[in-house]
Design a protein around this motif. Structure first.
Motif, mmCIF file in Angstrom:
data_model
loop_
_atom_site.group_PDB
_atom_site.id
_atom_site.type_symbol
_atom_site.label_atom_id
_atom_site.label_comp_id
_atom_site.label_asym_id
_atom_site.label_seq_id
_atom_site.Cartn_x
_atom_site.Cartn_y
_atom_site.Cartn_z
ATOM 1 N N THR A 3 -6.043 -40.800 80.960
ATOM 2 C CA THR A 3 -5.152 -40.540 82.094
ATOM 3 C C THR A 3 -3.846 -41.287 81.833
ATOM 4 O O THR A 3 -3.751 -42.087 80.893
ATOM 5 C CB THR A 3 -5.756 -41.069 83.411
ATOM 6 N N LEU A 4 -2.857 -41.071 82.683
ATOM 7 C CA LEU A 4 -1.572 -41.762 82.492
ATOM 8 C C LEU A 4 -1.750 -43.282 82.589
ATOM 9 O O LEU A 4 -1.194 -44.044 81.784
ATOM 10 C CB LEU A 4 -0.560 -41.270 83.537
ATOM 11 N N ASN A 5 -2.544 -43.750 83.569
ATOM 12 C CA ASN A 5 -2.755 -45.198 83.716
ATOM 13 C C ASN A 5 -3.434 -45.793 82.484
ATOM 14 O O ASN A 5 -3.086 -46.890 82.026
ATOM 15 C CB ASN A 5 -3.597 -45.500 84.965
ATOM 16 N N GLN A 6 -4.413 -45.068 81.919
ATOM 17 C CA GLN A 6 -5.098 -45.559 80.715
ATOM 18 C C GLN A 6 -4.150 -45.592 79.518
ATOM 19 O O GLN A 6 -4.179 -46.521 78.711
ATOM 20 C CB GLN A 6 -6.311 -44.658 80.402
ATOM 21 N N THR A 47 7.995 -41.230 88.700
ATOM 22 C CA THR A 47 8.615 -39.938 88.332
ATOM 23 C C THR A 47 7.722 -39.119 87.398
ATOM 24 O O THR A 47 7.899 -37.914 87.267
ATOM 25 C CB THR A 47 9.964 -40.173 87.624
ATOM 26 N N LEU A 48 6.752 -39.769 86.747
ATOM 27 C CA LEU A 48 5.883 -39.045 85.810
ATOM 28 C C LEU A 48 4.742 -38.313 86.519
ATOM 29 O O LEU A 48 4.007 -37.551 85.903
ATOM 30 C CB LEU A 48 5.299 -40.004 84.760
ATOM 31 N N GLY A 49 4.606 -38.561 87.809
ATOM 32 C CA GLY A 49 3.575 -37.841 88.571
ATOM 33 C C GLY A 49 2.239 -38.562 88.590
ATOM 34 O O GLY A 49 2.111 -39.697 88.139
ATOM 35 N N SER A 50 1.228 -37.861 89.095
ATOM 36 C CA SER A 50 -0.090 -38.457 89.338
ATOM 37 C C SER A 50 -0.818 -38.769 88.025
ATOM 38 O O SER A 50 -0.924 -37.914 87.138
ATOM 39 C CB SER A 50 -0.911 -37.488 90.186
ATOM 40 N N SER A 51 -1.364 -39.981 87.930
ATOM 41 C CA SER A 51 -2.061 -40.412 86.709
ATOM 42 C C SER A 51 -3.221 -39.497 86.372
ATOM 43 O O SER A 51 -3.422 -39.108 85.226
ATOM 44 C CB SER A 51 -2.576 -41.845 86.881
ATOM 45 N N LYS A 52 -3.994 -39.135 87.405
ATOM 46 C CA LYS A 52 -5.231 -38.400 87.102
ATOM 47 C C LYS A 52 -4.985 -36.943 86.705
ATOM 48 O O LYS A 52 -5.909 -36.250 86.262
ATOM 49 C CB LYS A 52 -6.230 -38.520 88.252
ATOM 50 N N GLU A 53 -3.746 -36.477 86.849
ATOM 51 C CA GLU A 53 -3.441 -35.119 86.378
ATOM 52 C C GLU A 53 -3.158 -35.089 84.880
ATOM 53 O O GLU A 53 -2.935 -34.028 84.296
ATOM 54 C CB GLU A 53 -2.254 -34.541 87.158
ATOM 55 N N VAL A 86 -3.222 -30.376 81.265
ATOM 56 C CA VAL A 86 -3.302 -31.705 80.643
ATOM 57 C C VAL A 86 -2.193 -32.622 81.158
ATOM 58 O O VAL A 86 -2.081 -33.773 80.734
ATOM 59 C CB VAL A 86 -3.254 -31.631 79.090
ATOM 60 N N ALA A 87 -1.373 -32.116 82.074
ATOM 61 C CA ALA A 87 -0.280 -32.910 82.655
ATOM 62 C C ALA A 87 0.099 -32.280 83.987
ATOM 63 O O ALA A 87 -0.248 -31.123 84.253
ATOM 64 C CB ALA A 87 0.922 -32.899 81.703
ATOM 65 N N PRO A 88 0.809 -33.046 84.848
ATOM 66 C CA PRO A 88 1.230 -32.463 86.132
ATOM 67 C C PRO A 88 2.253 -31.339 85.921
ATOM 68 O O PRO A 88 2.850 -31.231 84.851
ATOM 69 C CB PRO A 88 1.881 -33.642 86.871
ATOM 70 N N GLN A 89 2.452 -30.548 86.956
ATOM 71 C CA GLN A 89 3.420 -29.446 86.935
ATOM 72 C C GLN A 89 4.754 -29.921 86.333
ATOM 73 O O GLN A 89 5.296 -30.954 86.725
ATOM 74 C CB GLN A 89 3.650 -28.965 88.377
ATOM 75 N N GLY A 90 5.261 -29.150 85.377
ATOM 76 C CA GLY A 90 6.580 -29.461 84.803
ATOM 77 C C GLY A 90 6.571 -30.496 83.692
ATOM 78 O O GLY A 90 7.616 -30.809 83.129
ATOM 79 N N LYS A 91 5.412 -31.062 83.372
ATOM 80 C CA LYS A 91 5.357 -32.097 82.320
ATOM 81 C C LYS A 91 4.663 -31.571 81.051
ATOM 82 O O LYS A 91 3.741 -30.760 81.116
ATOM 83 C CB LYS A 91 4.602 -33.344 82.810
ATOM 84 N N PHE A 92 5.130 -32.065 79.922
ATOM 85 C CA PHE A 92 4.633 -31.654 78.608
ATOM 86 C C PHE A 92 4.224 -32.895 77.818
ATOM 87 O O PHE A 92 4.901 -33.923 77.886
ATOM 88 C CB PHE A 92 5.733 -30.928 77.822
ATOM 89 N N ILE A 93 3.119 -32.780 77.075
ATOM 90 C CA ILE A 93 2.674 -33.870 76.193
ATOM 91 C C ILE A 93 2.919 -33.410 74.758
ATOM 92 O O ILE A 93 2.452 -32.332 74.365
ATOM 93 C CB ILE A 93 1.153 -34.145 76.341
ATOM 94 N N SER A 94 3.649 -34.199 73.986
ATOM 95 C CA SER A 94 3.861 -33.853 72.580
ATOM 96 C C SER A 94 3.417 -34.987 71.674
ATOM 97 O O SER A 94 3.575 -36.163 72.025
ATOM 98 C CB SER A 94 5.333 -33.553 72.309
#
Length: 446
Positions: free
Chosen positions: A47-50, A64-70, A344-352
């Motif tokens: 998750t984002l927190n981890q 601004t990065l959104g919810s950790s669990k998303e 794998v991420a909140p709306q509008g976010k991308f992981i690269s």
């Protein structure tokens, strides 16, 4: 623990889970243990927190990065070839019923500073801006040969003995330019070096066919698929499968020490003062440090972004391969992008991810050519990890150790290791003739 198991598997990484599933389906009695209190080992999903805790300690991620669990950030992100070995193994074990897949939007290759869609058919070759006019025609002829090729129909081989002539001789017949050979070898056939050019052409042809057939299967922009919510779903799906076949999963088992008899054969695993007996042990390198050697190092950048990778046709999921010669390197570089469209991420976010086999001790400089292609990033983390290979004789000590994950962003090399280990353990080849329609990849169904 008085029961004797056929196999004890240590670590819940992707390779260990797939092997555990295959062996369970074969009717072996399997105990699967992990020292961690979470699934996945090196290939866990964070998750984002981890993720923040891993790289920034006690700091909190910005709101601004959104919810950790998303966030489900796969630490070893790899796409699956739609008709490839992993998908066949998932169908063979019936794990597909626990997973939802979605097609990946794009497959690209880097050439002379730009990103291009990987052409995989005669029609795409003619449309591609990757080649000049005359080269397009030569490439088209080559792709028609690949499309007409049938391993069991010698007529389609056009008089060539593909089991003996090297790939470079076959390619030479078509007069293809070096840049074309490079993208076909590295972005279509997915070889990680040029040594394939000296090997029999049959394997080369099969790999290109696999790419083209996988591409045609879901008619998306790539031959790849990826599970909704990421690869973190896989170990859990295999844990459920194992339970169906009477296997046992145990997390949070400290120490997990492999026990050997006087002749050096693995006979069990001790944890918490209890020993479970077994005939064979399967594990990742971290459980038997004295039976592995370091063979390399992977450098990676993990990025959170608010847009797709530029010049990838707005792909919400994509792979870009940067062949080694384009960067004057000894190894290819890989870009992996996934997003909210695969949950794998909140709306509008991308992981690269930008990954490569490290050739220096400075990952930031080394990964720069790949990171520069991403455009603006919200956050970026750099990391390296060592790659290990087993040094033991598994026949002699009954201890089957997987190799560490490489830098590739697809599963082809990972599954090669899994199948080789399966054959060593069971003494037989895995039959992967399955009905591929059992793994469908729809839209973003809930």
């Amino acid at each position: 623990m008085d029961v004797e198991y056929d196999v004890i598997v240590l670590g819940t990484g992707l390779k260990e889970c797939i092997l555990s599933g295959l062996l369970s389906v074969d009717g072996l009695k399997v105990l699967h243990m992990d020292r961690n209190d979470y699934y996945g080992g090196e290939s866990s999903s964070l998750t984002l927190n981890q993720l923040w805790k891993r790289f920034k300690g006690d700091e909190n991620p910005p709101e601004t990065l959104g919810s950790s669990k998303e966030y489900n950030v796969d630490m070893i992100p790899k796409f699956m070839m739609a008709n490839g070995i992993l998908v066949r193994a998932l169908i063979h074990t019936n794990v597909t019923k626990y997973l939802n897949f979605k097609a990946v939007d794009g497959s690209f290759v880097y050439n002379k500073g730009k990103i291009y869609k990987v052409p995989a058919t005669d029609v795409e070759a003619l449309k591609s801006t990757l080649m000049g006019l005359f080269e397009k025609r030569r490439a088209r002829k080559f792709f028609i040969y690949v499309q007409d090729f049938d391993e069991n129909d010698p007529k389609s081989h056009e008089g060539l003995d593909l089991n003996t002539i090297p790939a470079k001789e076959l390619i030479g017949k078509y007069g293809l330019e070096d840049d074309t050979i490079e993208f076909i070898g590295h972005a279509l056939a997915l070889y990680t070096s040029d040594s394939y050019l000296e090997l029999p052409a049959i394997d080369f042809l099969k790999k290109i066919r696999l790419y083209a057939e996988s591409l045609a299967r879901f008619e998306s922009g790539s031959p790849y698929i990826y599970p909704m919510y990421g690869l973190g779903e896989l170990p859990q799906a295999f844990a459920r499968l194992s339970a169906v076949y009477g296997g046992t999963y145990m997390l949070n088992k400290p120490e997990c020490k492999v026990e050997f008899d006087d002749s050096g054969k693995a006979i069990g695993v001790t944890s918490d003062g209890e020993t479970a007996k077994c005939k064979k042990v399967v594990c990742d390198p971290s459980y038997v440090p004295d039976k592995v050697k370091k063979v390399g190092k992977v450098a990676r950048a993990i990025c959170i972004m608010s847009h797709p990778i530029p010049d990838t046709n707005d792909s919400h999921s994509a792979q870009v391969i940067l062949p080694q010669k384009q960067l004057n390197r000894k190894s290819d570089m890989y870009l992996f992008c996934c997003s909210y469209s695969h949950n794998v991420a909140p709306q509008g976010k991308f992981i690269s991810f930008v990954t490569t086999e490290a050739e220096t001790d400075d990952p930031q400089s080394e990964l720069k050519p790949g990171v520069d292609l991403l455009g603006p990033v919200d956050e970026i983390f750099y990391e390296t990890y060592d790659r290990y290979e087993p040094t033991n004789d598994a026949e002699a000590d009954s201890c089957f150790v997987s190799t560490s994950y490489d830098a590739t962003t697809h599963f082809e090399t990972t599954m090669k290791d899994v199948l080789a280990t399966y054959t060593k353990i069971t003494g037989k080849e895995l039959d992967l003739t399955v009905d591929l329609s059992a793994a469908s990849a729809g839209g973003s169904e809930e």
